[in-house]
Design a protein around this motif. Structure first.
Motif, PDB file in Angstrom:
ATOM      1  N   PRO A 138      43.618  46.205  39.302  1.00 52.18           N
ATOM      2  CA  PRO A 138      44.092  45.130  39.686  1.00 52.18           C
ATOM      3  C   PRO A 138      43.903  44.647  41.206  1.00 52.18           C
ATOM      4  O   PRO A 138      44.121  43.692  41.631  1.00 52.18           O
ATOM      5  N   ARG A 139      43.690  46.003  42.016  1.00 49.39           N
ATOM      6  CA  ARG A 139      43.490  45.746  43.347  1.00 49.39           C
ATOM      7  C   ARG A 139      42.189  46.074  43.948  1.00 49.39           C
ATOM      8  O   ARG A 139      41.889  46.601  45.098  1.00 49.39           O
ATOM      9  N   CYS A 204      49.787  39.327  36.470  1.00 50.18           N
ATOM     10  CA  CYS A 204      50.841  39.766  37.300  1.00 50.18           C
ATOM     11  C   CYS A 204      52.104  39.593  36.564  1.00 50.18           C
ATOM     12  O   CYS A 204      52.426  38.891  35.577  1.00 50.18           O
ATOM     13  N   ALA A 235      52.395  47.223  42.046  1.00 49.18           N
ATOM     14  CA  ALA A 235      51.128  46.812  41.870  1.00 49.18           C
ATOM     15  C   ALA A 235      50.891  45.524  40.992  1.00 49.18           C
ATOM     16  O   ALA A 235      49.785  44.882  41.274  1.00 49.18           O
ATOM     17  N   ARG A 240      49.650  40.790  44.915  1.00 48.16           N
ATOM     18  CA  ARG A 240      48.681  42.163  45.421  1.00 48.16           C
ATOM     19  C   ARG A 240      47.651  42.085  44.166  1.00 48.16           C
ATOM     20  O   ARG A 240      46.665  42.775  44.315  1.00 48.16           O
ATOM     21  N   VAL A 241      47.622  41.285  43.155  1.00 46.90           N
ATOM     22  CA  VAL A 241      46.696  41.363  42.183  1.00 46.90           C
ATOM     23  C   VAL A 241      45.443  40.413  42.427  1.00 46.90           C
ATOM     24  O   VAL A 241      45.620  39.230  42.694  1.00 46.90           O
ATOM     25  N   SER A 242      44.340  41.175  42.666  1.00 48.95           N
ATOM     26  CA  SER A 242      42.968  40.340  42.882  1.00 48.95           C
ATOM     27  C   SER A 242      42.139  40.253  41.995  1.00 48.95           C
ATOM     28  O   SER A 242      41.254  39.344  41.970  1.00 48.95           O
TER      29      SER A 242
END
Length: 381
Positions: A138-139, A204, A235, A240-242
């Protein structure tokens, strides 16, 4: 569920079964967070990891129905980085031992015969993925960049010659973005989640729902229920999730995922909302391999039996229950996730089953085969 908790396998779990479109069973047991003393509940949010794959595969099938993609299109038709593909030679011991090969097709990505892999698989290609940080977490940046990075790595084998569990459906997620001109999270929301009323499913977890997200545990030599990531909940915070991982990024609830499963079981329609045509769903549930998974020399991580099991568009298809050593009906279609979650639809018994717990890896215990046996045994008409 109780036995799994009492034996120390899981901290808790939940199960929802529909038959003929009606709820036949619901149960929760144990704790979604041991540290906080919070119980599993019907609205508990869980990481479904690879249960994301059938959802994204269904969206690609929707685009296929609209004439926007063909399954035999090649990745290079959409992602230029895949125009110059090389695969490791059979038995290669060095990453320079490669041959030029055609770009994988969309079908091969959906069915794990593309030559793409995962870093946790055995073999040289997986070690390269591990070293080069080919990771759709996720990051880990954005989907477009990671797909380009993936394209720069050698394939594990010539496309179409083997079966190996892979990031293929993550790359399909990028194809969907290119075709629609929208980020994958928005596409899934508009094409699947909103129409089906899946309000708690996404990449997310909004701040107001964080308390409902279950902790995730992992089995280690020293602790069978070690907390996987103390910061795991944060997280999934929206800011924070890209990375929108089409292969493993979603979180969901029992009822949300049941709506998706029931849509598939009913041939693409639920509560008057049609996402797919019934013939398209039947097409997705067919075995796209020349035989079962075992016949293609699979050596990679696999969340279900390989013998007697084929693979459709984004999920496993039960071909022969005896060969699979797993009770069930021919034509069962479903898949699981890395944290031991699982779902399947049974067209013969008119069933949809969704099971949630949170333990990595999913190969820790044979819970899925056991669950199928229990469900089959409960059917007396």
């Amino acid at each position: 569920m109780v036995r799994n908790r009492e034996s120390g396998r899981y901290t808790g779990s939940s199960l929802l079964i529909f038959r003929d479109g009606q709820e036949a069973y619901f149960g929760c047991d144990g704790q979604r967070s041991v540290a906080q003393g919070l119980p599993y509940a019907r609205d508990t949010i869980a990481r479904i990891y690879s249960m994301t794959k059938p959802v994204v595969s269904a969206v690609l099938a929707m685009l296929m129905e609209r004439g926007l993609v063909r399954l035999e299109d090649r990745l290079s038709d959409y992602i230029p980085g895949f125009a110059d593909c090389h695969a490791l030679l059979p038995g290669a011991t060095d990453e320079a031992q490669v041959e030029k090969v055609p770009s994988p097709t969309l079908t091969q990505c959906l069915t794990h015969t593309s030559g793409l892999t995962y870093g946790f698989n055995p073999g040289l290609a997986a070690r390269i993925y591990e070293r080069e940080k080919v990771d759709f977490g996720p990051r880990m940046g954005v989907l477009a960049d990671m797909c380009d990075h993936t394209a720069a790595q050698p394939l594990a084998f010539r496309p179409g010659t083997k079966w190996e569990y892979s990031v293929g459906i993550d790359v399909i997620g990028r194809v969907i973005e290119i075709v629609t001109g929208q980020p994958l999270d928005r596409v899934l929301r508009e094409m699947v989640f909103d129409p089906l009323g899946m309000a708690d499913t996404g990449f997310c977890v909004p701040a107001g729902k964080q308390a409902r997200l279950a902790d995730c545990y992992t089995k280690t030599p020293d602790d069978p229920l070690a907390l996987l990531d103390p910061a795991g909940k944060s997280a999934f915070a929206e800011e924070r999730v890209s990375m929108f991982s089409g292969g493993g990024g979603l979180v969901s609830t029992l009822d949300d995922y049941m709506r998706f499963g029931e849509m598939l079981r009913r041939g693409g329609e639920l509560d008057g909302v049609r996402l797919l045509g019934p013939r398209t769903v039947a097409f997705m549930r067919r075995n796209f391999l020349p035989g079962d998974i075992a016949s293609l020399g699979a050596e990679s991580f696999m969340e279900m039996p390989m013998a007697g099991m084929g693979f459709g568009l984004g999920g496993g298809v039960l071909l022969d229950p005896a060969l699979a050593r797993m009770p069930g009906s021919v034509g069962d279609f479903g898949w699981g996730g890395m944290a031991s979650t699982y779902f399947w639809t049974d067209p013969v018994e008119r069933l949809t089953v969704v099971y949630f717990t949170q333990l990595v890896p999913s190969s820790s215990y044979p819970s899925r085969v056991e669950l199928k046996a229990l469900v089959q045994a409960a059917l007396v008409d």
